[in-house]
Design an enzyme around this catalytic site. Sequence first.
Site, PDB file in Angstrom:
ATOM      1  N   ARG A  22      77.435  25.268  68.045  1.00 18.93           N
ATOM      2  CA  ARG A  22      76.001  25.013  67.867  1.00 18.93           C
ATOM      3  C   ARG A  22      75.696  24.272  66.568  1.00 18.93           C
ATOM      4  NH1 ARG A  22      73.617  28.272  71.929  1.00 18.93           N
ATOM      5  NH2 ARG A  22      74.878  30.123  72.336  1.00 18.93           N
ATOM      6  N   ASN A  82      62.728  20.990  71.154  1.00 24.69           N
ATOM      7  CA  ASN A  82      63.820  21.948  71.094  1.00 24.69           C
ATOM      8  C   ASN A  82      64.662  21.667  72.330  1.00 24.69           C
ATOM      9  OD1 ASN A  82      65.627  24.031  71.172  1.00 24.69           O
ATOM     10  ND2 ASN A  82      64.125  25.641  70.736  1.00 24.69           N
ATOM     11  N   HIS A 106      73.447  20.149  71.691  1.00 20.35           N
ATOM     12  CA  HIS A 106      74.856  20.061  71.304  1.00 20.35           C
ATOM     13  C   HIS A 106      75.697  19.222  72.259  1.00 20.35           C
ATOM     14  CE1 HIS A 106      73.207  23.412  69.099  1.00 20.35           C
ATOM     15  NE2 HIS A 106      73.065  24.116  70.204  1.00 20.35           N
ATOM     16  N   GLU A 110      62.780  17.905  65.356  1.00 24.10           N
ATOM     17  CA  GLU A 110      63.666  18.796  66.114  1.00 24.10           C
ATOM     18  C   GLU A 110      63.469  20.222  65.608  1.00 24.10           C
ATOM     19  OE1 GLU A 110      67.744  17.720  65.507  1.00 24.10           O
ATOM     20  OE2 GLU A 110      68.535  19.509  66.513  1.00 24.10           O
ATOM     21  N   ARG A 121      64.735  36.672  76.994  1.00 24.41           N
ATOM     22  CA  ARG A 121      66.093  36.188  76.759  1.00 24.41           C
ATOM     23  C   ARG A 121      66.586  36.575  75.364  1.00 24.41           C
ATOM     24  NH1 ARG A 121      67.489  29.978  75.074  1.00 24.41           N
ATOM     25  NH2 ARG A 121      69.751  30.114  75.269  1.00 24.41           N
ATOM     26  N   ASP A 138      69.574   9.200  72.993  1.00 19.25           N
ATOM     27  CA  ASP A 138      69.290   7.791  73.256  1.00 19.25           C
ATOM     28  C   ASP A 138      67.853   7.593  73.732  1.00 19.25           C
ATOM     29  OD1 ASP A 138      71.834   7.072  72.495  1.00 19.25           O
ATOM     30  OD2 ASP A 138      72.550   6.623  74.518  1.00 19.25           O
ATOM     31  N   TYR A 158      66.224  35.121  69.960  1.00 20.85           N
ATOM     32  CA  TYR A 158      65.130  34.173  70.207  1.00 20.85           C
ATOM     33  C   TYR A 158      63.736  34.766  70.040  1.00 20.85           C
ATOM     34  CZ  TYR A 158      68.964  31.327  71.924  1.00 20.85           C
ATOM     35  OH  TYR A 158      70.130  30.615  71.996  1.00 20.85           O
ATOM     36  N   ALA A 161      70.369  23.983  74.697  1.00 20.73           N
ATOM     37  CA  ALA A 161      71.804  23.696  74.638  1.00 20.73           C
ATOM     38  C   ALA A 161      72.102  22.196  74.700  1.00 20.73           C
ATOM     39  CB  ALA A 161      72.523  24.425  75.761  1.00 20.73           C
ATOM     40  N   PRO A 199      66.613  23.640  78.332  1.00 16.79           N
ATOM     41  CA  PRO A 199      67.076  24.660  79.259  1.00 16.79           C
ATOM     42  C   PRO A 199      67.048  26.073  78.688  1.00 16.79           C
ATOM     43  CG  PRO A 199      68.899  23.277  78.506  1.00 16.79           C
ATOM     44  CD  PRO A 199      67.622  22.615  78.071  1.00 16.79           C
ATOM     45  N   ASN A 200      66.677  26.985  79.563  1.00 17.75           N
ATOM     46  CA  ASN A 200      66.634  28.432  79.314  1.00 17.75           C
ATOM     47  C   ASN A 200      65.475  28.867  78.426  1.00 17.75           C
ATOM     48  OD1 ASN A 200      69.050  29.085  80.837  1.00 17.75           O
ATOM     49  ND2 ASN A 200      70.146  27.994  79.230  1.00 17.75           N
ATOM     50  N   HIS A 239      64.495  24.505  66.273  1.00 23.18           N
ATOM     51  CA  HIS A 239      65.258  25.566  66.923  1.00 23.18           C
ATOM     52  C   HIS A 239      64.719  26.909  66.447  1.00 23.18           C
ATOM     53  CE1 HIS A 239      68.141  22.581  68.221  1.00 23.18           C
ATOM     54  NE2 HIS A 239      68.089  22.086  67.001  1.00 23.18           N
ATOM     55  N   LEU A 240      64.576  27.821  67.351  1.00 23.39           N
ATOM     56  CA  LEU A 240      64.104  29.155  66.980  1.00 23.39           C
ATOM     57  C   LEU A 240      65.118  29.856  66.087  1.00 23.39           C
ATOM     58  CD1 LEU A 240      62.799  30.000  70.501  1.00 23.39           C
ATOM     59  CD2 LEU A 240      61.358  30.081  68.465  1.00 23.39           C
ATOM     60  N   SER A 241      66.377  29.752  66.459  1.00 23.37           N
ATOM     61  CA  SER A 241      67.443  30.413  65.705  1.00 23.37           C
ATOM     62  C   SER A 241      68.039  29.455  64.674  1.00 23.37           C
ATOM     63  CB  SER A 241      68.537  30.901  66.658  1.00 23.37           C
ATOM     64  OG  SER A 241      69.187  29.797  67.269  1.00 23.37           O
ATOM     65  N   ARG A 289      75.316  30.436  63.633  1.00 20.24           N
ATOM     66  CA  ARG A 289      75.810  30.919  64.920  1.00 20.24           C
ATOM     67  C   ARG A 289      77.178  30.287  65.234  1.00 20.24           C
ATOM     68  NH1 ARG A 289      71.196  30.534  69.234  1.00 20.24           N
ATOM     69  NH2 ARG A 289      72.738  31.842  70.352  1.00 20.24           N
TER      70      ARG A 289
HETATM   71  C1  DHK Z   1      67.997  27.251  71.834  1.00 19.67           C
HETATM   72  C2  DHK Z   1      69.032  27.268  72.722  1.00 19.67           C
HETATM   73  O1  DHK Z   1      68.806  27.452  74.015  1.00 19.67           O
HETATM   74  C3  DHK Z   1      70.434  27.156  72.282  1.00 19.67           C
HETATM   75  O2  DHK Z   1      71.249  26.551  73.260  1.00 19.67           O
HETATM   76  C4  DHK Z   1      70.561  26.435  70.966  1.00 19.67           C
HETATM   77  C5  DHK Z   1      68.188  26.913  70.413  1.00 19.67           C
HETATM   78  C6  DHK Z   1      69.612  27.018  69.937  1.00 19.67           C
HETATM   79  C7  DHK Z   1      67.191  27.637  69.543  1.00 19.67           C
HETATM   80  O3  DHK Z   1      67.566  28.306  68.582  1.00 19.67           O
HETATM   81  O4  DHK Z   1      65.974  27.533  69.798  1.00 19.67           O
HETATM   82  O5  DHK Z   1      71.886  26.496  70.511  1.00 19.67           O
END
Ligand code: DHK
Length: 146
Positions: A114, A77, A83, A101, A21, A90, A26, A80, A13-14, A103-105, A110
């Site tokens: 997270r 990735n 978490h 796995e 964003r 599963d 990010y 959210a 998501p997002n 994650h960009l950040s 953070r």
């Molecule tokens: C991306 C998200 O959307 C966050 O909800 C995660 C992750 C971190 C990222 O760093 O790519 O907490």
Amino acid sequence: MSTARRILLVNGPNLNLLGTREPEIYGSVTLAELEGIVTDRAEMHGLEVSAVQSNHEGELIDRIQAARETCVGVIINPGAFTHTSVAIRDALSAIALPVVEVHLSNIHRREEFRHHSYVSGVAEAVIAGAGPDGYTFAVDVLASHL
Ligand code: DHK
């Protein structure tokens, strides 16, 4: 093309908003550019890529389940859902494919919420804080597990 040469790239998501964003967190690379980066790197390993981004947990789970028949590994990735989602963990566990796995950040630098990932326990490797380079590295790491 043999199904034995395809990996699934999952963005949660997002992440469709990448580029606009919170760029200070990010970065400025768009989702389409990120998918291109992964596709190009995968090609160097003789792999093809199926990419999915969704804001819906069930759709992500459906695509992960389908990968069991069509793919040899997964880069994810979960956004959210990292978490929150036992269900995505599963699904990844159920398909019994190698998972990386990403994650960009750096989620550990953070907010406290997270810091925990439900997915990490079923992943071969976890990459966080390297920005788009993390996706490139994820392809290399996944390829080494195939
Ligand atoms: C991306 C998200 O959307 C966050 O909800 C995660 C992750 C971190 C990222 O760093 O790519 O907490």
